[in-house]
Design an enzyme around this catalytic site. Structure first.
Site, PDB file in Angstrom:
ATOM      1  N   GLY A  10       0.820  -1.205   0.000  1.00 22.35           N
ATOM      2  CA  GLY A  10       0.000   0.000   0.000  1.00 22.35           C
ATOM      3  C   GLY A  10       0.852   1.252   0.000  1.00 22.35           C
ATOM      4  N   GLY A  11       0.221   2.341   0.422  1.00 23.93           N
ATOM      5  CA  GLY A  11       0.944   3.617   0.423  1.00 23.93           C
ATOM      6  C   GLY A  11       2.137   3.609   1.338  1.00 23.93           C
ATOM      7  N   GLY A  25      26.853  15.100 -26.181  1.00 20.27           N
ATOM      8  CA  GLY A  25      26.223  15.627 -24.967  1.00 20.27           C
ATOM      9  C   GLY A  25      26.719  14.921 -23.719  1.00 20.27           C
ATOM     10  CB  ALA A  26      27.530  11.397 -23.043  1.00 19.51           C
TER      11      ALA A  26
HETATM   12  C1  HXC Z   1      -4.447  -4.993  10.721  1.00 20.23           C
HETATM   13  C2  HXC Z   1      -3.198  -6.754  10.024  1.00 20.23           C
HETATM   14  C3  HXC Z   1      -2.839  -6.058   8.862  1.00 20.23           C
HETATM   15  C4  HXC Z   1      -3.334  -4.749   8.679  1.00 20.23           C
HETATM   16  C5  HXC Z   1      -1.879  -7.966   8.825  1.00 20.23           C
HETATM   17  N1  HXC Z   1      -2.604  -7.936   9.948  1.00 20.23           N
HETATM   18  N2  HXC Z   1      -2.031  -6.842   8.129  1.00 20.23           N
HETATM   19  N3  HXC Z   1      -3.994  -6.228  10.936  1.00 20.23           N
HETATM   20  N4  HXC Z   1      -4.150  -4.265   9.644  1.00 20.23           N
HETATM   21  N5  HXC Z   1      -3.025  -4.047   7.633  1.00 20.23           N
HETATM   22  C6  HXC Z   1      -2.715  -8.951  10.967  1.00 20.23           C
HETATM   23  C7  HXC Z   1      -3.486 -10.167  10.469  1.00 20.23           C
HETATM   24  O1  HXC Z   1      -4.852  -9.965  10.628  1.00 20.23           O
HETATM   25  C8  HXC Z   1      -2.944 -11.238  11.381  1.00 20.23           C
HETATM   26  O2  HXC Z   1      -3.549 -11.140  12.635  1.00 20.23           O
HETATM   27  C9  HXC Z   1      -1.505 -10.857  11.585  1.00 20.23           C
HETATM   28  O3  HXC Z   1      -1.437  -9.470  11.251  1.00 20.23           O
HETATM   29  C10 HXC Z   1      -0.558 -11.590  10.665  1.00 20.23           C
HETATM   30  O4  HXC Z   1      -1.059 -11.481   9.348  1.00 20.23           O
HETATM   31  P1  HXC Z   1      -1.199 -12.736   8.378  1.00 20.23           P
HETATM   32  O5  HXC Z   1      -2.111 -12.324   7.283  1.00 20.23           O
HETATM   33  O6  HXC Z   1      -1.577 -13.948   9.163  1.00 20.23           O
HETATM   34  O7  HXC Z   1       0.283 -12.915   7.878  1.00 20.23           O
HETATM   35  P2  HXC Z   1       0.789 -13.377   6.433  1.00 20.23           P
HETATM   36  O8  HXC Z   1       0.017 -14.569   5.985  1.00 20.23           O
HETATM   37  O9  HXC Z   1       2.270 -13.514   6.556  1.00 20.23           O
HETATM   38  O10 HXC Z   1       0.459 -12.167   5.455  1.00 20.23           O
HETATM   39  C11 HXC Z   1       1.076 -10.923   5.664  1.00 20.23           C
HETATM   40  C12 HXC Z   1       0.412  -9.888   4.745  1.00 20.23           C
HETATM   41  C13 HXC Z   1      -1.120  -9.919   4.912  1.00 20.23           C
HETATM   42  C14 HXC Z   1       0.794 -10.203   3.289  1.00 20.23           C
HETATM   43  C15 HXC Z   1       1.015  -8.526   5.090  1.00 20.23           C
HETATM   44  O11 HXC Z   1      -1.420  -9.863   6.310  1.00 20.23           O
HETATM   45  C16 HXC Z   1      -1.794  -8.802   4.230  1.00 20.23           C
HETATM   46  O12 HXC Z   1      -2.043  -8.866   3.011  1.00 20.23           O
HETATM   47  N6  HXC Z   1      -2.190  -7.781   5.015  1.00 20.23           N
HETATM   48  C17 HXC Z   1      -2.890  -6.640   4.468  1.00 20.23           C
HETATM   49  C18 HXC Z   1      -1.983  -5.810   3.598  1.00 20.23           C
HETATM   50  C19 HXC Z   1      -2.661  -4.561   3.140  1.00 20.23           C
HETATM   51  O13 HXC Z   1      -3.424  -4.587   2.144  1.00 20.23           O
HETATM   52  N7  HXC Z   1      -2.524  -3.507   3.958  1.00 20.23           N
HETATM   53  C20 HXC Z   1      -3.192  -2.244   3.760  1.00 20.23           C
HETATM   54  C21 HXC Z   1      -2.448  -1.516   2.693  1.00 20.23           C
HETATM   55  S1  HXC Z   1      -3.138   0.024   2.383  1.00 20.23           S
HETATM   56  P3  HXC Z   1      -4.249 -12.366  13.338  1.00 20.23           P
HETATM   57  O14 HXC Z   1      -4.548 -11.840  14.712  1.00 20.23           O
HETATM   58  O15 HXC Z   1      -5.464 -12.657  12.561  1.00 20.23           O
HETATM   59  O16 HXC Z   1      -3.256 -13.450  13.291  1.00 20.23           O
HETATM   60  C22 HXC Z   1      -2.107   1.036   3.121  1.00 20.23           C
HETATM   61  C23 HXC Z   1      -2.444   2.446   2.881  1.00 20.23           C
HETATM   62  C24 HXC Z   1      -1.345   3.353   3.345  1.00 20.23           C
HETATM   63  O17 HXC Z   1      -1.195   0.685   3.752  1.00 20.23           O
HETATM   64  C25 HXC Z   1      -1.518   4.685   2.694  1.00 20.23           C
HETATM   65  C26 HXC Z   1      -0.416   5.646   3.058  1.00 20.23           C
HETATM   66  C27 HXC Z   1      -0.501   6.873   2.233  1.00 20.23           C
END
Ligand code: HXC
Length: 514
Positions: free
Chosen positions: A169-170, A404-405
């Site tokens: 994500g971001g 140029g380089a």
């Molecule tokens: C809350 C989260 C989380 C999140 C993971 N967890 N990501 N909790 N918010 N973003 C939690 C899971 O629920 C889980 O908790 C524990 O962390 C471990 O995650 P798993 O999924 O079991 O681990 P894994 O299989 O290794 O996968 C890791 C992962 C996946 C690939 C990172 O968790 C994932 O896809 N997470 C979401 C990624 C994402 O889309 N994030 C938002 C991006 S948007 P439990 O308690 O159930 O075990 C963003 C915007 C920012 O970031 C903008 C800035 C400008």
């Protein structure tokens, strides 16, 4: 008092457990360390002073009250690396996937503020599922606060990011705003949208590694500067990298006690340029032969390999090295190599590292693709960065310096302090064949023996321009030197330029063609 002390100790114990034993075991099973284990490897023994270990998240929705962890998924504080102070934040995947919460943002921003005010490098160890979903916009706002500090710190203190897990994500923009990104191979990835979203939007099938793994970002995108086989290697790399950088932009880079003869002649260099002008040779060998033994640390080594950027030392003083690489695409300048060079120049200029440029390039890459994707705009960044840089700048033309380089690669007309050339230098507007085709087109059309006539013109052109002496005669080259003397020459030149003072006109900021 005893009760209070017991309470404090218990709370601290609890903080050390991070997301709990099971989560820690899972982390280890993935071949990954916890945030605290990583910091223990990175920092000098007993130097870590933690801040915010007892903070917990503020959100009570989605059953989050039951999931309260001291520290809230990030370990922040100060420590030392080889006796020099650093600020650190390390995300802890064992706590809610290291997800970025409001409190995590507050803790990281606090450390960023203290690092900037104290003028010390800041290191981020990333291992996070991105914005904590349960916290919605509070998490997003936290990213905004963090980005702001990344930008305000840019060029003031070194900022390093080590990617040791997911970064989606971001949140990839926080590391992207820092000076150096190191990725561990096989366990870290960075992308804006994951494979699922890619499949939905574009129909492309791709896995996380192929979309945003360490190889992708080191070879293709240039987002990452280094790749490490293990977490330990990544953390060692941080220590090496810091050894070339000052604590902040008001200081000179650290100097090491000289251990290599400053007058050492590199005899092999007198024979390194092949007799045939299109034959490649490895510029890395030239760099290694010139700089202090074993001191060359290549940056962006896998990306745009037709250019070389890296840190090295000359008589113990850190320098930035930029070069064309004749062994890859003949050392041509294209979009990616221009970006790579321009960025590196600005990092060196910001942190007071003199720039040494080794030139052997046939010029900017021709082609529809390059023109359409903006080789003009990207190439202009090289020119901009060299002209703008006020650190000592020295260039050495080894062989081709075409068109140029020649001007773009740290020429004297672009505020380079000293320009040397080897006797093998060819400083010309363009290559001989191309020049003859343009200059003598009519004549060659009419000639009965076209090929022989063309060769005659080519030989004439080469004789006239394929040497460093016209440029030396005009003062564009300060001295033509024997290749083997390059090291002593550079060291002596730097001794003179060490006290160089140069300023740019006052302005809010320039308008680099980014
Ligand atoms: C809350 C989260 C989380 C999140 C993971 N967890 N990501 N909790 N918010 N973003 C939690 C899971 O629920 C889980 O908790 C524990 O962390 C471990 O995650 P798993 O999924 O079991 O681990 P894994 O299989 O290794 O996968 C890791 C992962 C996946 C690939 C990172 O968790 C994932 O896809 N997470 C979401 C990624 C994402 O889309 N994030 C938002 C991006 S948007 P439990 O308690 O159930 O075990 C963003 C915007 C920012 O970031 C903008 C800035 C400008």
């Amino acid at each position: 008092m005893t009760d209070q002390l017991t309470q404090l100790r218990e709370m601290r114990e609890r903080a050390l457990l991070a997301g709990g034993r099971k989560r820690v075991e899972e982390q280890h099973a993935r071949g990954k360390l916890t945030a605290r284990e990583r910091l223990a490897l990175l920092l000098d023994p007993d130097s870590f002073q933690e801040l915010g270990a007892l903070s917990t998240h503020r959100n009570t929705d989605f059953g989050m009250d039951a999931k309260r962890y001291p520290g809230d998924g990030v370990v922040t504080g100060f420590g030392k690396i080889n006796g020099r102070r650093v600020a650190v934040y390390a995300q802890d995947f064992t706590v809610l996937g290291g997800s970025f919460s409001e409190v995590q943002a507050i803790k990281i921003c606090r450390i960023q503020d203290l690092a900037l005010e104290s003028g010390i490098p800041i290191l981020g160890l990333f291992d996070s599922g991105g914005a904590r979903i349960q916290e919605g916009v509070r998490s997003l706002a936290g990213y905004g606060e963090m980005f702001t500090r990344n930008v305000l710190s840019s060029g003031v203190i070194p900022q390093l990011s080590v990617m040791m897990g997911p970064c989606a994500g971001g949140s990839v923009y926080a590391p992207a705003l820092t000076d150096f990104v190191i990725m561990t191979q096989g366990s870290s990835f960075m992308f804006l949208t994951g494979p699922e979203v890619v499949r939905t939007v574009t129909g492309e099938e791709v896995d996380t590694e192929a979309l945003g793994g360490a190889l992708v970002h080191n070879i293709h995108s240039g987002v990452a500067h280094f790749m490490a086989d293990s977490e330990n290697q990544a953390l060692e790399l941080v220590k090496v990298l810091l050894s070339y950088l000052p604590q902040n932009n008001t200081e000179d880079p650290p100097q090491v006690t000289p251990y290599d003869d400053p007058d050492r002649m590199a005899e092999a260099l007198n024979h390194i340029v092949p007799a045939h002008e299109d034959e490649p040779y490895d510029m890395i060998e030239v760099i290694r032969a010139v700089v202090d033994r074993e001191s060359f640390l290549e940056v962006h080594s896998q990306y745009a390999r037709n250019a070389i950027t890296g840190f090295a030392r000359l008589d113990g003083f850190a320098v930035g090295v930029i070069a064309n690489q004749p062994a890859h695409l003949a050392g041509v300048l294209d979009i990616d190599s221009s970006d790579k060079i321009a960025r590196f120049i600005r990092i060196c200029d910001a942190f007071n590292l003199p720039l040494i440029t080794f030139v052997d390039t046939p010029g900017f890459l021709p082609g529809v693709n390059q023109e359409h994707y903006g080789v003009i705009r990207h190439g202009a960044k090289v020119i901009y960065a060299y002209c703008e840089a006020t650190v000592p700048k020295i260039s050495i033309v080894l062989r081709k310096a075409m068109g140029g380089a020649y001007i773009a690669m740290s020429s004297k007309q672009m505020r380079s302090d000293l320009a040397y050339a080897w006797p093998t230098a060819q400083i010309a507007v363009m290559g001989a064949e191309g020049a003859v085709r343009i200059l003598y087109r009519k004549e060659l059309e009419d000639a009965p023996d076209k090929e022989a006539r063309a060769q005659e013109f080519i030989d004439l052109y080469r004789q006239k321009f394929f040497n460093p002496y016209v440029a030396a005669d005009m003062g564009q080259i300060d001295e033509v030197i024997e290749p083997r003397e390059t090291r002593p020459r550079l060291i002596r030149a730097l001794q003179v330029l060490r006290t160089k003072v140069q300023q740019n006109p006052p302005k809010k900021h320039g308008l680099m063609p980014v």
